[in-house]
Design an enzyme around this catalytic site. Structure first.
Site, short mmCIF file in Angstrom:
data_model
loop_
_atom_site.label_atom_id
_atom_site.label_comp_id
_atom_site.label_asym_id
_atom_site.label_seq_id
_atom_site.Cartn_x
_atom_site.Cartn_y
_atom_site.Cartn_z
N GLU A 10 0.80 -1.22 0.00
CA GLU A 10 0.00 0.00 0.00
C GLU A 10 0.84 1.27 0.00
O GLU A 10 0.42 2.30 -0.53
CB GLU A 10 -0.95 0.01 1.21
CG GLU A 10 -2.07 -0.99 1.12
CD GLU A 10 -1.71 -2.39 1.57
OE1 GLU A 10 -2.59 -3.26 1.61
OE2 GLU A 10 -0.52 -2.62 1.88
N HIS A 104 1.76 0.90 5.55
CA HIS A 104 0.59 1.78 5.59
C HIS A 104 0.25 2.09 7.04
O HIS A 104 0.71 1.41 7.98
CB HIS A 104 -0.60 1.09 4.92
CG HIS A 104 -0.86 -0.28 5.46
ND1 HIS A 104 -1.52 -0.50 6.65
CD2 HIS A 104 -0.50 -1.49 4.99
CE1 HIS A 104 -1.57 -1.80 6.87
NE2 HIS A 104 -0.95 -2.43 5.89
N HIS A 116 -5.35 0.26 7.42
CA HIS A 116 -5.93 -0.93 8.01
C HIS A 116 -4.88 -1.58 8.91
O HIS A 116 -3.71 -1.19 8.89
CB HIS A 116 -6.40 -1.94 6.95
CG HIS A 116 -5.31 -2.56 6.15
ND1 HIS A 116 -4.75 -1.95 5.04
CD2 HIS A 116 -4.64 -3.74 6.29
CE1 HIS A 116 -3.80 -2.73 4.53
NE2 HIS A 116 -3.72 -3.82 5.27
#
Length: 264
Positions: A10, A104, A116
């Site tokens: 990500e 991320h 997340h």
């Protein structure tokens, strides 16, 4: 010198959409190439800094996202899914440091690209001993159990801020400025790869390296699910695993690795 590199997807330059992250989606193949080339830039920097061994783990989803033919020949690669109790195969106390590339921000972070923690499909957030924690903190703790410090973290600006908060003294590199879950102010990938080499070199050559991240037990991990049915599917013994409310479960253990294996 020996270094361990864990690579997520990500936080890689040029990536912001779900369709870039999932096998079979039209944009996935292009994203795999971005991932592989950015990983190669890190490997090149480590070898140039004097690394005698580099192990790189594909830490995204299935664990099989690199384009094998394009990988730098100077490293070894952990590919395929691994269980949390063996999250970093090959890592031991002889390694000089670890790097978290393309990571991320934790779940619930405002205006972060694909925020997340462990899964974006089932969990809202995690807390360890009452504090919010994401994959940066969890992985740094698992790496710290081997006596190895995390020297470097790359990802969007929210990821870098989280890393700086969790890991005092860590060097960070911002691949993009997040504007939302699926939007960012991007640097060109070629520029990122060039700057990443310089940042990694600076981190591993520094005489003032961070300490391994450690947290004394006992441990309590709290998972906040997205839907009640996800909490329903768990098994609870009322002692080590408890249902707190409709969306929340709690796990306790004196051993961090055992705790994560039980919860994940």
């Amino acid at each position: 010198m020996k270094f361990y590199v864990s690579v997520d997807m990500e936080g890689i330059s040029g990536i912001a959409l779900r369709e870039q992250l999932v096998r079979g989606e039209p944009l996935y193949e292009e994203a795999r190439r971005l991932l592989t080339l950015e990983t190669n830039a890190v490997t090149e920097a480590l070898l140039a800094a004097g690394a005698t061994r580099v192990i790189v783990k594909d830490a995204h989803g299935s664990g099989f996202n690199f384009i094998p033919e394009l990988l730098h020949p100077g490293a070894e690669y952990v590919m395929g899914a691994t269980r949390v109790e063996n999250r970093f195969p090959g890592l031991d106390e002889t390694f000089d440091g670890a790097l978290l590339i393309g990571y991320h921000a934790m779940g619930g972070t405002s205006q972060a690209v694909r925020d997340h923690t462990m899964t974006s499909q089932g969990w809202q957030s995690l807390r360890l001993n009452g504090r919010p924690i994401g994959e940066i903190g969890l992985d740094a703790l698992l790496i710290g159990l081997r006596g190895v410090p995390v020297l470097f973290v790359s990802g969007d600006d929210k990821t870098c801020a989280e890393a700086a908060s969790e890991l005092p003294g860590v060097v960070t590199y911002e691949t993009k400025a997040a504007l939302g879950r699926h939007a960012a102010l991007m640097k060109a990938p070629q520029r990122v790869r060039e700057e990443l080499r310089e940042a990694v070199s600076r981190a591993v050559r520094s005489a003032d390296r961070p300490k391994p991240l450690r947290l004394a037990g006992p441990y309590e991990l709290t998972i906040r699910f997205l839907h009640t049915e996800q909490a329903d599917a768990r098994r609870y013994d009322g002692v080590r695993a408890k249902r707190i409310d409709g969306l929340t479960a709690s796990y306790v253990s004196d051993d961090l690795t055992a705790l994560l294996a039980m919860a994940f």
